[in-house]
Scaffold this motif. Structure first.
Motif, PDB file in Angstrom:
ATOM      1  N   LEU A 219       0.804  -0.812   0.063  1.00 38.51           N
ATOM      2  CA  LEU A 219      -0.072   0.296  -0.043  1.00 38.51           C
ATOM      3  C   LEU A 219       1.105   1.232  -0.118  1.00 38.51           C
ATOM      4  CD1 LEU A 219      -2.796   1.282   0.660  1.00 38.51           C
ATOM      5  CD2 LEU A 219      -2.296   1.431   2.797  1.00 38.51           C
ATOM      6  N   TRP A 220       0.638   2.655  -0.769  1.00 37.22           N
ATOM      7  CA  TRP A 220       1.344   3.092  -0.770  1.00 37.22           C
ATOM      8  C   TRP A 220      -0.099   4.791  -0.462  1.00 37.22           C
ATOM      9  CZ3 TRP A 220       6.029   4.958  -4.284  1.00 37.22           C
ATOM     10  CH2 TRP A 220       6.821   3.457  -4.371  1.00 37.22           C
ATOM     11  N   ILE A 221       0.455   5.016   0.230  1.00 42.96           N
ATOM     12  CA  ILE A 221      -0.681   6.383   0.098  1.00 42.96           C
ATOM     13  C   ILE A 221       0.146   7.931   0.038  1.00 42.96           C
ATOM     14  CG2 ILE A 221      -1.815   5.458   1.870  1.00 42.96           C
ATOM     15  CD1 ILE A 221      -0.014   8.312   3.166  1.00 42.96           C
ATOM     16  N   ASN A 222      -0.503   8.503  -0.111  1.00 50.94           N
ATOM     17  CA  ASN A 222      -0.121  10.555   0.083  1.00 50.94           C
ATOM     18  C   ASN A 222      -1.074  11.301   0.790  1.00 50.94           C
ATOM     19  OD1 ASN A 222      -2.439  11.434  -1.597  1.00 50.94           O
ATOM     20  ND2 ASN A 222      -1.507  11.447  -3.226  1.00 50.94           N
ATOM     21  N   GLU A 223      -0.098  12.164   1.985  1.00 54.39           N
ATOM     22  CA  GLU A 223      -1.150  12.633   3.028  1.00 54.39           C
ATOM     23  C   GLU A 223      -0.372  14.330   2.898  1.00 54.39           C
ATOM     24  OE1 GLU A 223      -0.450  12.032   6.641  1.00 54.39           O
ATOM     25  OE2 GLU A 223       0.855  10.163   5.926  1.00 54.39           O
ATOM     26  N   HIS A 224      -2.006  15.024   3.325  1.00 55.57           N
ATOM     27  CA  HIS A 224      -1.614  16.602   3.519  1.00 55.57           C
ATOM     28  C   HIS A 224      -0.087  16.317   4.154  1.00 55.57           C
ATOM     29  CE1 HIS A 224      -4.988  17.220   0.886  1.00 55.57           C
ATOM     30  NE2 HIS A 224      -4.839  16.661   0.425  1.00 55.57           N
ATOM     31  N   GLY A 225       0.877  17.614   3.817  1.00 57.93           N
ATOM     32  CA  GLY A 225       1.578  18.229   5.287  1.00 57.93           C
ATOM     33  C   GLY A 225       0.482  19.288   5.459  1.00 57.93           C
ATOM     34  N   GLU A 231       3.220  14.296   1.594  1.00 55.44           N
ATOM     35  CA  GLU A 231       4.472  12.707   1.663  1.00 55.44           C
ATOM     36  C   GLU A 231       3.663  11.877   0.480  1.00 55.44           C
ATOM     37  OE1 GLU A 231       6.020  13.727   6.311  1.00 55.44           O
ATOM     38  OE2 GLU A 231       4.871  11.993   5.063  1.00 55.44           O
ATOM     39  N   VAL A 232       4.897  11.423   0.144  1.00 52.71           N
ATOM     40  CA  VAL A 232       4.444  10.000  -0.452  1.00 52.71           C
ATOM     41  C   VAL A 232       4.962   8.819   0.309  1.00 52.71           C
ATOM     42  CG1 VAL A 232       4.191   8.402  -2.310  1.00 52.71           C
ATOM     43  CG2 VAL A 232       4.293  10.470  -2.626  1.00 52.71           C
ATOM     44  N   ASN A 233       4.445   8.020   1.162  1.00 52.75           N
ATOM     45  CA  ASN A 233       4.797   7.202   1.758  1.00 52.75           C
ATOM     46  C   ASN A 233       4.667   5.576   1.389  1.00 52.75           C
ATOM     47  OD1 ASN A 233       5.709   8.809   4.026  1.00 52.75           O
ATOM     48  ND2 ASN A 233       3.630   9.172   4.388  1.00 52.75           N
ATOM     49  N   VAL A 274       7.204  20.862  -0.614  1.00 58.92           N
ATOM     50  CA  VAL A 274       7.484  21.670   0.157  1.00 58.92           C
ATOM     51  C   VAL A 274       7.907  22.971  -1.525  1.00 58.92           C
ATOM     52  CG1 VAL A 274       8.841  23.569   1.603  1.00 58.92           C
ATOM     53  CG2 VAL A 274       7.986  21.314   1.561  1.00 58.92           C
ATOM     54  N   PRO A 275       6.544  24.047  -1.341  1.00 62.88           N
ATOM     55  CA  PRO A 275       5.277  23.957  -0.584  1.00 62.88           C
ATOM     56  C   PRO A 275       4.434  23.247  -1.071  1.00 62.88           C
ATOM     57  CG  PRO A 275       5.536  25.554  -2.565  1.00 62.88           C
ATOM     58  CD  PRO A 275       7.047  25.195  -2.883  1.00 62.88           C
ATOM     59  N   SER A 276       3.591  23.165  -0.626  1.00 63.31           N
ATOM     60  CA  SER A 276       2.586  22.087  -0.858  1.00 63.31           C
ATOM     61  C   SER A 276       1.793  22.057  -1.942  1.00 63.31           C
ATOM     62  CB  SER A 276       1.228  21.873  -0.020  1.00 63.31           C
ATOM     63  OG  SER A 276       1.977  22.219   2.020  1.00 63.31           O
ATOM     64  N   ILE A 277       1.635  20.627  -2.786  1.00 66.59           N
ATOM     65  CA  ILE A 277       0.693  20.530  -3.899  1.00 66.59           C
ATOM     66  C   ILE A 277      -0.769  20.256  -3.230  1.00 66.59           C
ATOM     67  CG2 ILE A 277       2.449  20.552  -5.248  1.00 66.59           C
ATOM     68  CD1 ILE A 277       1.805  17.909  -5.719  1.00 66.59           C
ATOM     69  N   ALA A 278      -0.907  19.802  -1.992  1.00 67.29           N
ATOM     70  CA  ALA A 278      -2.347  19.180  -1.958  1.00 67.29           C
ATOM     71  C   ALA A 278      -1.959  17.838  -2.358  1.00 67.29           C
ATOM     72  CB  ALA A 278      -2.960  20.470  -1.713  1.00 67.29           C
ATOM     73  N   PRO A 279      -1.660  16.796  -2.205  1.00 63.03           N
ATOM     74  CA  PRO A 279      -2.715  15.949  -3.261  1.00 63.03           C
ATOM     75  C   PRO A 279      -3.267  15.001  -2.686  1.00 63.03           C
ATOM     76  CG  PRO A 279      -0.590  15.515  -1.368  1.00 63.03           C
ATOM     77  CD  PRO A 279      -0.990  17.098  -1.306  1.00 63.03           C
ATOM     78  N   GLY A 300      -3.145  13.531  -8.161  1.00 65.15           N
ATOM     79  CA  GLY A 300      -3.874  14.358  -8.506  1.00 65.15           C
ATOM     80  C   GLY A 300      -3.594  15.242  -7.430  1.00 65.15           C
ATOM     81  N   ALA A 301      -3.540  17.104  -8.024  1.00 66.67           N
ATOM     82  CA  ALA A 301      -2.500  18.153  -6.903  1.00 66.67           C
ATOM     83  C   ALA A 301      -4.057  19.048  -6.791  1.00 66.67           C
ATOM     84  CB  ALA A 301      -2.105  18.366  -7.393  1.00 66.67           C
ATOM     85  N   LEU A 302      -4.634  19.333  -5.954  1.00 62.70           N
ATOM     86  CA  LEU A 302      -5.638  20.200  -5.467  1.00 62.70           C
ATOM     87  C   LEU A 302      -4.840  21.657  -5.915  1.00 62.70           C
ATOM     88  CD1 LEU A 302      -7.296  18.753  -2.620  1.00 62.70           C
ATOM     89  CD2 LEU A 302      -8.579  18.663  -5.263  1.00 62.70           C
ATOM     90  N   THR A 303      -3.957  21.758  -4.649  1.00 62.67           N
ATOM     91  CA  THR A 303      -3.751  23.388  -4.765  1.00 62.67           C
ATOM     92  C   THR A 303      -2.701  23.468  -5.668  1.00 62.67           C
ATOM     93  OG1 THR A 303      -3.721  23.102  -2.508  1.00 62.67           O
ATOM     94  CG2 THR A 303      -2.605  25.107  -3.153  1.00 62.67           C
TER      95      THR A 303
END
Length: 360
Positions: A219-225, A231-233, A274-279, A300-303
């Motif tokens: 399992l791979w995930i991305n999360e908002h900082g 991050e991608v983890n 950094v800066p955030s893209i809001a994945p 996908g990137a929100l911001t």
């Protein structure tokens, strides 16, 4: 008029396209969130506001009824969709949503069967504990691995970020369940006193993307900082991913969060923005339509308002490229169709379901 608009948009998008072109499958979707394709070619699209649409191959649409009560507001609402991995024999549709209850709301997951345009035999499989006030950080993605286990990603609901480090709650956690909601006996905290047995990993902030690696099955995930530090983890059983003790970001006020960007006993991120893209939504591409993209990771990137393509060497991310920057749109979800095309949802009041196919 709608057909003319779509044709004009397609012409405009194709002007900028390189090795792909973009087709508009559906528009006038209000902040669409989740997407799945049924075996007959129909597609289901969820809207954050609490509606579920069935879109046929000829692009006609009908609203699906039978959803539970949903707490709509801010980042909360009707969110991700998934199909049972053996859908032919177990025709269950899974969906995540913000569930109202004492204390506020929390991420929940249910499953149901689709008969014509109605959900029946609905069953609640997971409900986040505790429920909290506020309208942010619900997660939430659903992913089935090759063994049929269901992973559910959550958020720490903003104001309870310290609870992401505690195992007596579902805040900032990844949950692992059987397809019917039972807790697997080999979950890492099943026998730990004071820990919730459904937890698979912890120390997360707000996970809005999840995908299973096609070769390793991990399992791979991305999360908002926070302000920076998305991050991608790569997720490991029972591992701690650091939030809020470890982060590359800072508080929105500019203040420091945590103790640094690395700590012993906590997993390092594979990739950081950094800066955030809001994945948001993510996908390992495995199709035949774009052989040059096979095995690459799309996010996908929100911001950031783009579709990110990450090239991998094993479990190492070695290169980042950007697609769909010409849209200037928040990209909420990316999926792969039976035909190998990429399907993308734009998170806008007039959101669109887009289909990417080769330019030639």
């Amino acid at each position: 008029m709608r057909i003319l608009f779509s044709l004009l948009l397609l012409l405009c998008l194709n002007t900028f396209a390189q090795d792909y072109r973009v087709e508009v499958v559906a528009d006038h979707l209000s902040h669409p969130w989740g997407w799945v394709e049924l075996p007959n070619g129909d597609m289901l699209v969820s809207e954050r506001g609490g509606r579920l649409w069935r879109i046929s191959p000829d692009w006609a649409r009908a609203e699906v009824t039978g959803l539970p009560r949903i707490a709509v507001g801010g980042q909360g609402g009707l969110m991700d969709l998934a199909l049972h991995p053996d859908f032919a024999n177990h025709p269950w549709i899974y969906f995540s949503y913000s569930q109202p209850g004492p204390g506020g709301a929390g991420t929940a997951v249910a499953r149901a069967k689709l008969v014509e345009n109605r959900l029946i035999s609905r069953k609640l499989l997971f409900a986040q504990h505790p429920k909290l006030s506020g309208r942010g950080h619900f997660g939430s993605r659903l992913a089935f691995d090759k063994d049929g286990f269901l992973f559910i990603t959550t958020g720490e609901r903003v104001h309870a970020r310290n609870q992401a480090q505690q195992l007596d709650n579902h805040l900032g956690k990844i949950i692992r369940l059987h397809d019917d909601g039972r807790v697997p006996e080999d979950n890492p905290f099943v026998n730990q006193v004071g820990a919730l047995p459904e937890i698979w990993s912890y120390g997360h902030r707000n996970i809005q993307g999840a995908a299973i690696h096609p070769q390793s099955g991990t399992l791979w995930i991305n999360e908002h900082g926070p302000r920076g530090g998305d991050e991608v983890n790569l997720i490991k059983k029972g591992a701690n991913y650091g939030w809020p003790l470890v982060t590359f970001g800072e508080d929105y006020s500019g203040g420091k969060i945590g103790l640094g960007s690395r700590m012993a006993g906590m997993e390092d991120a594979l990739w950081v923005w950094v800066p955030s893209i809001a994945p948001s939504g993510m996908l390992f591409y495995t199709g035949e339509l774009f052989p040059q993209w096979r095995g690459q990771l799309f996010i996908g990137a929100l911001t950031g308002r783009k579709l990110v393509r990450l090239t991998l060497d094993g479990d190492t991310i070695v290169q980042e490229n950007h697609l769909l920057t010409e849209l200037g749109a928040r990209i909420r979800t990316v999926g792969q169709g039976h035909d190998g095309a990429l399907y993308v949802l734009t998170d806008e009041e007039n959101g669109r379901l887009l289909r990417l196919v080769p330019a030639q």
